[in-house]
Motif scaffolding. Structure first.
Motif, PDB file in Angstrom:
ATOM      1  N   GLY A 136       0.771  -1.226   0.000  1.00 19.34           N
ATOM      2  CA  GLY A 136       0.000   0.000   0.000  1.00 19.34           C
ATOM      3  C   GLY A 136       0.804   1.279   0.000  1.00 19.34           C
ATOM      4  O   GLY A 136       0.252   2.366   0.195  1.00 19.34           O
ATOM      5  N   LYS A 137       2.116   1.201  -0.210  1.00 20.24           N
ATOM      6  CA  LYS A 137       2.913   2.424  -0.235  1.00 20.24           C
ATOM      7  C   LYS A 137       2.833   3.068  -1.617  1.00 20.24           C
ATOM      8  O   LYS A 137       3.047   2.411  -2.635  1.00 20.24           O
ATOM      9  CB  LYS A 137       4.374   2.130   0.104  1.00 20.24           C
ATOM     10  CG  LYS A 137       4.637   1.891   1.581  1.00 20.24           C
ATOM     11  CD  LYS A 137       6.124   1.741   1.852  1.00 20.24           C
ATOM     12  CE  LYS A 137       6.421   1.599   3.344  1.00 20.24           C
ATOM     13  NZ  LYS A 137       7.870   1.456   3.618  1.00 20.24           N
ATOM     14  N   THR A 138       2.502   4.336  -1.645  1.00 17.34           N
ATOM     15  CA  THR A 138       2.538   5.108  -2.883  1.00 17.34           C
ATOM     16  C   THR A 138       3.386   6.341  -2.620  1.00 17.34           C
ATOM     17  O   THR A 138       3.590   6.735  -1.474  1.00 17.34           O
ATOM     18  CB  THR A 138       1.131   5.555  -3.324  1.00 17.34           C
ATOM     19  OG1 THR A 138       0.672   6.590  -2.437  1.00 17.34           O
ATOM     20  CG2 THR A 138       0.144   4.402  -3.298  1.00 17.34           C
ATOM     21  N   GLY A 139       3.890   6.971  -3.680  1.00 15.34           N
ATOM     22  CA  GLY A 139       4.630   8.190  -3.441  1.00 15.34           C
ATOM     23  C   GLY A 139       5.655   8.494  -4.507  1.00 15.34           C
ATOM     24  O   GLY A 139       5.828   7.744  -5.479  1.00 15.34           O
ATOM     25  N   VAL A 140       6.346   9.623  -4.293  1.00 13.51           N
ATOM     26  CA  VAL A 140       7.328  10.114  -5.255  1.00 13.51           C
ATOM     27  C   VAL A 140       8.543  10.635  -4.495  1.00 13.51           C
ATOM     28  O   VAL A 140       8.533  10.774  -3.271  1.00 13.51           O
ATOM     29  CB  VAL A 140       6.743  11.244  -6.133  1.00 13.51           C
ATOM     30  CG1 VAL A 140       5.626  10.707  -7.019  1.00 13.51           C
ATOM     31  CG2 VAL A 140       6.232  12.404  -5.277  1.00 13.51           C
ATOM     32  N   ASP A 141       9.590  10.919  -5.254  1.00 19.13           N
ATOM     33  CA  ASP A 141      10.829  11.436  -4.676  1.00 19.13           C
ATOM     34  C   ASP A 141      10.755  12.960  -4.550  1.00 19.13           C
ATOM     35  O   ASP A 141      10.008  13.630  -5.259  1.00 19.13           O
ATOM     36  CB  ASP A 141      12.023  11.057  -5.560  1.00 19.13           C
ATOM     37  CG  ASP A 141      12.154   9.557  -5.766  1.00 19.13           C
ATOM     38  OD1 ASP A 141      11.601   8.795  -4.946  1.00 19.13           O
ATOM     39  OD2 ASP A 141      12.793   9.149  -6.753  1.00 19.13           O
ATOM     40  N   LEU A 142      11.575  13.496  -3.656  1.00 20.22           N
ATOM     41  CA  LEU A 142      11.737  14.939  -3.502  1.00 20.22           C
ATOM     42  C   LEU A 142      13.175  15.257  -3.871  1.00 20.22           C
ATOM     43  O   LEU A 142      14.087  15.027  -3.084  1.00 20.22           O
ATOM     44  CB  LEU A 142      11.428  15.361  -2.070  1.00 20.22           C
ATOM     45  CG  LEU A 142      11.396  16.866  -1.786  1.00 20.22           C
ATOM     46  CD1 LEU A 142      10.286  17.551  -2.571  1.00 20.22           C
ATOM     47  CD2 LEU A 142      11.236  17.136  -0.297  1.00 20.22           C
ATOM     48  N   THR A 222       0.956  -7.192   6.301  1.00 21.85           N
ATOM     49  CA  THR A 222      -0.359  -7.350   6.912  1.00 21.85           C
ATOM     50  C   THR A 222      -0.251  -7.418   8.432  1.00 21.85           C
ATOM     51  O   THR A 222      -1.163  -6.993   9.147  1.00 21.85           O
ATOM     52  CB  THR A 222      -1.081  -8.600   6.389  1.00 21.85           C
ATOM     53  OG1 THR A 222      -0.226  -9.743   6.486  1.00 21.85           O
ATOM     54  CG2 THR A 222      -1.504  -8.421   4.943  1.00 21.85           C
ATOM     55  N   GLU A 223       0.886  -7.932   8.939  1.00 27.52           N
ATOM     56  CA  GLU A 223       1.095  -7.932  10.386  1.00 27.52           C
ATOM     57  C   GLU A 223       1.446  -6.539  10.898  1.00 27.52           C
ATOM     58  O   GLU A 223       1.063  -6.158  12.012  1.00 27.52           O
ATOM     59  CB  GLU A 223       2.212  -8.914  10.765  1.00 27.52           C
ATOM     60  CG  GLU A 223       2.489  -8.948  12.262  1.00 27.52           C
ATOM     61  CD  GLU A 223       3.477 -10.040  12.657  1.00 27.52           C
ATOM     62  OE1 GLU A 223       4.182  -9.840  13.658  1.00 27.52           O
ATOM     63  OE2 GLU A 223       3.534 -11.074  11.974  1.00 27.52           O
ATOM     64  N   ASP A 224       2.165  -5.771  10.070  1.00 26.71           N
ATOM     65  CA  ASP A 224       2.642  -4.453  10.512  1.00 26.71           C
ATOM     66  C   ASP A 224       2.483  -3.445   9.370  1.00 26.71           C
ATOM     67  O   ASP A 224       3.457  -3.065   8.721  1.00 26.71           O
ATOM     68  CB  ASP A 224       4.116  -4.563  10.932  1.00 26.71           C
ATOM     69  CG  ASP A 224       4.703  -3.232  11.378  1.00 26.71           C
ATOM     70  OD1 ASP A 224       3.930  -2.341  11.758  1.00 26.71           O
ATOM     71  OD2 ASP A 224       5.937  -3.092  11.341  1.00 26.71           O
ATOM     72  N   PRO A 225       1.253  -3.007   9.099  1.00 29.21           N
ATOM     73  CA  PRO A 225       1.008  -2.170   7.919  1.00 29.21           C
ATOM     74  C   PRO A 225       1.694  -0.814   7.931  1.00 29.21           C
ATOM     75  O   PRO A 225       2.039  -0.286   6.880  1.00 29.21           O
ATOM     76  CB  PRO A 225      -0.521  -2.015   7.893  1.00 29.21           C
ATOM     77  CG  PRO A 225      -0.974  -2.325   9.271  1.00 29.21           C
ATOM     78  CD  PRO A 225      -0.006  -3.335   9.796  1.00 29.21           C
ATOM     79  N   LYS A 226       1.928  -0.233   9.109  1.00 31.06           N
ATOM     80  CA  LYS A 226       2.476   1.124   9.169  1.00 31.06           C
ATOM     81  C   LYS A 226       3.930   1.173   9.658  1.00 31.06           C
ATOM     82  O   LYS A 226       4.416   2.212  10.071  1.00 31.06           O
ATOM     83  CB  LYS A 226       1.589   2.002  10.062  1.00 31.06           C
ATOM     84  CG  LYS A 226       0.181   2.220   9.525  1.00 31.06           C
ATOM     85  CD  LYS A 226       0.186   2.973   8.208  1.00 31.06           C
ATOM     86  CE  LYS A 226      -1.224   3.168   7.655  1.00 31.06           C
ATOM     87  NZ  LYS A 226      -2.007   4.128   8.437  1.00 31.06           N
ATOM     88  N   GLU A 227       4.608   0.034   9.632  1.00 31.07           N
ATOM     89  CA  GLU A 227       6.048  -0.046   9.908  1.00 31.07           C
ATOM     90  C   GLU A 227       6.410   0.357  11.338  1.00 31.07           C
ATOM     91  O   GLU A 227       7.311   1.149  11.583  1.00 31.07           O
ATOM     92  CB  GLU A 227       6.823   0.815   8.894  1.00 31.07           C
ATOM     93  CG  GLU A 227       8.279   0.399   8.707  1.00 31.07           C
ATOM     94  CD  GLU A 227       8.939   1.077   7.521  1.00 31.07           C
ATOM     95  OE1 GLU A 227       9.811   1.923   7.756  1.00 31.07           O
ATOM     96  OE2 GLU A 227       8.583   0.753   6.367  1.00 31.07           O
TER      97      GLU A 227
END
Length: 355
Positions: A136-142, A222-227
């Motif tokens: 579920g990670k989405t994103g872009v570089d800065l 799924t065990e740790d979705p948000k790290e």
């Protein structure tokens, strides 16, 4: 292959994946379908997808330039303008057909457009299949700082079709293999042992590792979705690896590294750190270095490069209160989070890689 359930969506495989996609399109009222591609997937992958689609919805193609250097907010703005000009609404669907740049950026674009439209990911590189397909990670570089802007957002489904691997270079296959190696070292050593026995890398033998690799990534996220805990093992090799990748990306006199090439360096150097700080066995350190150099060759990192690489570590998104955190190993499948490493040891690790 058996579908894999990840949170609220399935990762589907091979021909069954297209059956699931067409069933989804038949049962959901989609006003218009947009397919995000780059120049490579437009030419080599889009025809396969279009031949398999069964829908009465209008289809529009949006193309962006390939390459990590285009994974930024400017590209997102261009896609948002294209969606607007082509009449996208909140019932539109975005299908992301490409590697990690396309799926990361496309997921982010969809999640922000009109406060969120639905999207489906169809990864076409090994890296995006085994890494970006779940989590579920989405994103872009800065700038050159990787994945600084983004959010967690799940697709409707993911389709894995190994035939797309025939459209990418051997170098890109090796890049994706680095993530499989990471799973083998941190979570399931059977994967690592299989790779060590490969005399030659080929799509056929690597394809046998894809399903298990996605299973591992899925079990972890799924065990740790948000790290907050276990998911941190997915960062093994990535702390120094991302810094090296960014440094080579911004240096005019350096050839750009693929993600996997940089992560391979990260895994060697972080295995060295593991030996120094957690007594990771020396023979296993040597086996990691020897096999990864066999696969990826040696990249010259000059001592004059060290300071700039180490300075890039302060921008790592895993840092807390300015402290750089590493995932290190005490053995295969045994790890420790949030390890602090001093600068002198980082220099030793880079020296070890260069020897």
């Amino acid at each position: 292959m058996k579908p894999i359930l990840s949170n609220n969506y399935f990762v589907n495989f091979n021909e069954d994946a297209y059956l699931k996609l067409n069933a989804y399109l038949a049962s959901n009222k989609t006003s218009k379908i947009f397919i995000l591609v780059d120049e490579n997937t437009n030419q080599y992958c889009l025809p396969t997808l279009l031949e398999s689609l069964e829908t009465t919805s209008e289809i529009e193609i949006i193309e962006i330039e390939s390459g990590e250097e285009n994974k930024n907010l400017d590209t997102c703005t261009g896609v948002w303008h294209a969606l607007t000009e082509l009449g996208a609404d909140r019932k539109s669907l975005l299908i992301n057909l490409g590697g990690g740049v396309i799926t990361d950026l496309g997921g982010f674009v969809a999640s922000c457009f009109k406060r969120g439209i639905k999207f489906i990911n169809i990864p076409t590189t090994l890296l995006s299949m085994v890494d970006a397909s779940v989590g579920g990670k989405t994103g872009v570089d800065l700038g050159v700082l990787k994945n600084q802007i983004g959010l967690f957002s799940d697709p409707e489904m993911v389709l894995i079709d190994p035939r797309y691997l025939e459209t990418v270079t051997e170098r890109e296959i090796r890049s994706g293999l680095a993530e499989i190696i990471k799973y083998g070292l941190t979570y399931d050593v059977k994967l690592w042992n299989k790779i060590r026995k490969f005399n030659k890398l080929s799509i056929s033998n690597i394809s046998t590792l894809i399903h298990r690799s996605i299973e591992i990534k899925n079990e972890v996220v799924t065990e740790d979705p948000k790290e907050h805990g276990l998911r941190k093992i997915l960062n093994y090799g990535h702390t120094l690896g991302h810094a090296i990748e960014s440094y080579f990306l911004e240096s005019e006199n350096k050839e750009k590294l693929t993600h996997g090439e940089a992560i391979a360096i990260g895994m060697i150097t972080e295995a060295f750190l593991s030996e120094k700080q957690l007594n990771f066995p020396a023979d296993k350190l040597a086996s990691i270095k020897n096999k990864l150099l066999e696969i990826y060759g040696i990249t010259t990192i000059e001592p004059d490069d060290y300071t700039a690489i180490i300075e890039l570590l302060i921008h790592d998104k895993k840092n807390v209160s300015g402290q750089v955190n590493f995932v290190l190993l005490s053995d295969f499948e045994k790890f420790k989070f949030d390890c602090n490493v001093n600068k002198s040891l980082l220099i030793e690790a880079l020296d070890y890689y260069n020897k």
